[in-house]
Scaffold this motif. Structure first.
Motif, PDB file in Angstrom:
ATOM      1  N   LEU A 189     -20.722  -2.829  -1.080  1.00 56.96           N
ATOM      2  CA  LEU A 189     -20.309  -1.736  -1.966  1.00 56.96           C
ATOM      3  C   LEU A 189     -21.507  -1.137  -2.680  1.00 56.96           C
ATOM      4  O   LEU A 189     -21.596   0.077  -2.864  1.00 56.96           O
ATOM      5  CB  LEU A 189     -19.283  -2.240  -2.980  1.00 56.96           C
ATOM      6  N   GLY A 190     -22.450  -2.008  -3.071  1.00 52.13           N
ATOM      7  CA  GLY A 190     -23.659  -1.536  -3.738  1.00 52.13           C
ATOM      8  C   GLY A 190     -23.344  -0.732  -4.985  1.00 52.13           C
ATOM      9  O   GLY A 190     -22.533  -1.135  -5.816  1.00 52.13           O
ATOM     10  N   SER A 191     -23.966   0.439  -5.093  1.00 52.18           N
ATOM     11  CA  SER A 191     -23.787   1.284  -6.278  1.00 52.18           C
ATOM     12  C   SER A 191     -22.800   2.420  -6.021  1.00 52.18           C
ATOM     13  O   SER A 191     -22.787   3.404  -6.769  1.00 52.18           O
ATOM     14  CB  SER A 191     -25.132   1.859  -6.720  1.00 52.18           C
ATOM     15  N   ALA A 192     -21.979   2.279  -4.999  1.00 50.47           N
ATOM     16  CA  ALA A 192     -21.013   3.333  -4.677  1.00 50.47           C
ATOM     17  C   ALA A 192     -20.088   3.602  -5.860  1.00 50.47           C
ATOM     18  O   ALA A 192     -19.659   2.670  -6.553  1.00 50.47           O
ATOM     19  CB  ALA A 192     -20.190   2.929  -3.455  1.00 50.47           C
ATOM     20  N   VAL A 193     -19.807   4.856  -6.099  1.00 51.62           N
ATOM     21  CA  VAL A 193     -18.903   5.262  -7.188  1.00 51.62           C
ATOM     22  C   VAL A 193     -17.548   5.578  -6.561  1.00 51.62           C
ATOM     23  O   VAL A 193     -17.387   6.584  -5.867  1.00 51.62           O
ATOM     24  CB  VAL A 193     -19.446   6.489  -7.940  1.00 51.62           C
ATOM     25  N   VAL A 194     -16.583   4.717  -6.796  1.00 55.61           N
ATOM     26  CA  VAL A 194     -15.269   4.845  -6.179  1.00 55.61           C
ATOM     27  C   VAL A 194     -14.295   5.467  -7.188  1.00 55.61           C
ATOM     28  O   VAL A 194     -14.237   5.047  -8.341  1.00 55.61           O
ATOM     29  CB  VAL A 194     -14.739   3.475  -5.712  1.00 55.61           C
ATOM     30  N   THR A 195     -13.556   6.457  -6.741  1.00 54.43           N
ATOM     31  CA  THR A 195     -12.578   7.115  -7.601  1.00 54.43           C
ATOM     32  C   THR A 195     -11.283   7.345  -6.818  1.00 54.43           C
ATOM     33  O   THR A 195     -11.233   7.183  -5.596  1.00 54.43           O
ATOM     34  CB  THR A 195     -13.096   8.478  -8.115  1.00 54.43           C
ATOM     35  N   LEU A 196     -10.238   7.741  -7.546  1.00 55.09           N
ATOM     36  CA  LEU A 196      -8.991   8.129  -6.905  1.00 55.09           C
ATOM     37  C   LEU A 196      -9.068   9.586  -6.467  1.00 55.09           C
ATOM     38  O   LEU A 196      -9.533  10.443  -7.226  1.00 55.09           O
ATOM     39  CB  LEU A 196      -7.817   7.967  -7.869  1.00 55.09           C
ATOM     40  N   GLY A 197      -8.593   9.850  -5.259  1.00 53.72           N
ATOM     41  CA  GLY A 197      -8.449  11.230  -4.810  1.00 53.72           C
ATOM     42  C   GLY A 197      -7.163  11.812  -5.363  1.00 53.72           C
ATOM     43  O   GLY A 197      -6.751  11.489  -6.484  1.00 53.72           O
ATOM     44  N   VAL A 198      -6.514  12.639  -4.577  1.00 51.11           N
ATOM     45  CA  VAL A 198      -5.269  13.274  -5.013  1.00 51.11           C
ATOM     46  C   VAL A 198      -4.116  12.285  -4.821  1.00 51.11           C
ATOM     47  O   VAL A 198      -3.833  11.841  -3.706  1.00 51.11           O
ATOM     48  CB  VAL A 198      -4.997  14.565  -4.226  1.00 51.11           C
ATOM     49  N   ILE A 199      -3.467  11.933  -5.916  1.00 50.48           N
ATOM     50  CA  ILE A 199      -2.357  10.986  -5.873  1.00 50.48           C
ATOM     51  C   ILE A 199      -1.102  11.705  -5.399  1.00 50.48           C
ATOM     52  O   ILE A 199      -0.723  12.744  -5.943  1.00 50.48           O
ATOM     53  CB  ILE A 199      -2.110  10.368  -7.270  1.00 50.48           C
ATOM     54  N   GLY A 200      -0.452  11.137  -4.380  1.00 55.54           N
ATOM     55  CA  GLY A 200       0.770  11.730  -3.868  1.00 55.54           C
ATOM     56  C   GLY A 200       1.989  11.270  -4.649  1.00 55.54           C
ATOM     57  O   GLY A 200       1.890  10.586  -5.674  1.00 55.54           O
ATOM     58  N   ALA A 259      -4.498   9.368 -13.411  1.00 58.08           N
ATOM     59  CA  ALA A 259      -4.611  10.718 -12.856  1.00 58.08           C
ATOM     60  C   ALA A 259      -5.659  10.772 -11.745  1.00 58.08           C
ATOM     61  O   ALA A 259      -6.452   9.841 -11.553  1.00 58.08           O
ATOM     62  CB  ALA A 259      -4.990  11.697 -13.973  1.00 58.08           C
ATOM     63  N   ASN A 260      -5.654  11.877 -11.016  1.00 56.58           N
ATOM     64  CA  ASN A 260      -6.666  12.105  -9.995  1.00 56.58           C
ATOM     65  C   ASN A 260      -8.067  11.968 -10.601  1.00 56.58           C
ATOM     66  O   ASN A 260      -8.313  12.399 -11.727  1.00 56.58           O
ATOM     67  CB  ASN A 260      -6.528  13.523  -9.417  1.00 56.58           C
ATOM     68  N   GLY A 261      -8.970  11.377  -9.845  1.00 58.00           N
ATOM     69  CA  GLY A 261     -10.354  11.239 -10.303  1.00 58.00           C
ATOM     70  C   GLY A 261     -10.629  10.010 -11.137  1.00 58.00           C
ATOM     71  O   GLY A 261     -11.778   9.787 -11.558  1.00 58.00           O
ATOM     72  N   ALA A 262      -9.614   9.177 -11.384  1.00 55.84           N
ATOM     73  CA  ALA A 262      -9.810   7.967 -12.194  1.00 55.84           C
ATOM     74  C   ALA A 262     -10.812   7.034 -11.517  1.00 55.84           C
ATOM     75  O   ALA A 262     -10.841   6.907 -10.288  1.00 55.84           O
ATOM     76  CB  ALA A 262      -8.487   7.249 -12.404  1.00 55.84           C
TER      77      ALA A 262
END
Length: 210
Positions: free
Chosen positions: A96-107, A168-171
């Motif tokens: 994973l390293g320094s990857a920035v993981v976020t939520l996309g568009v929630i259905g 929300a989206n982007g969390a």
């Protein structure tokens, strides 16, 4: 009141074991034919049973004081499941390293967490845990089905419990040392019993602060 960071309590406890489980808040009804109905009165909550290592008397006194300082259930804190500190396919988090993981568009199906920003092909395994940071609250969820990210770093991850309405989206999504906001269950703290300079039997139970 915001949850205490891991460094404020969790990292200062000498934890031997944790046992995470779900407390459901359901009502059941049935009829003579054997049909059964289940109504969810409130969202399910994570619970934890924490056992501390045997320690010296002074060490245990200090940890007991930290727990008492929480003032019962008034102050919540972040707690990790020690069996799920990193994804199973990435046991120390180097992939994973320094990857920035976020939520996309929630259905409309909030049992699916649409992750973005993962390394290509990154695998999340059933049983992995995730921390999802809302604007003022934190959700703690479990992966329900193994999935690999696409070449573009996207993965639709089945989870339990479902995403709360306030996520929300982007969390931001935390996969390294994901933590759940919790409070000490009333009357559950055992400061341990001392024999000479050693103390044993210490621990507590906690329940998610929604």
């Amino acid at each position: 009141m915001p949850a205490l960071a891991l460094s404020a309590l969790y990292d200062r406890l000498v934890i031997a074991a944790t046992r995470f489980d779900i407390q459901r808040n359901d009502e059941f009804s049935g009829v003579a034919s054997g049909a059964l109905w289940q109504a969810e009165l409130a969202p399910p909550l994570w619970t934890a049973e924490v056992t501390l290592h045997d320690q010296t008397l002074n060490e245990m006194k200090q940890q007991a004081a930290l727990i008492r300082k929480l003032d019962g259930a008034r102050q919540n804190f972040l707690l990790c499941d020690t069996t799920s500190l990193f994804p199973q396919a990435d046991p120390v988090g180097t992939i994973l390293g320094s990857a920035v993981v976020t939520l996309g568009v929630i259905g409309s199906n909030r049992t699916i967490a649409p992750l973005t920003g993962l390394p290509p092909g990154y695998v999340l395994t059933i049983g992995d845990k995730m921390q999802i940071n809302g604007a003022s609250k934190i959700a703690f969820v479990e992966v329900s089905q193994t999935v690999a990210a696409t070449a573009g770093g996207v993965a639709n991850v089945e989870i339990f419990p479902r995403l709360p309405a306030w996520i929300a989206n982007g969390a931001a999504v935390i996969l390294k040392r994901p933590a759940c906001p919790m409070v000490i269950a009333p009357g559950s703290h055992n400061p341990g019993t001392n024999q000479g300079v050693a103390t044993s039997g210490a621990g507590f139970k906690a329940i998610q602060k929604s």
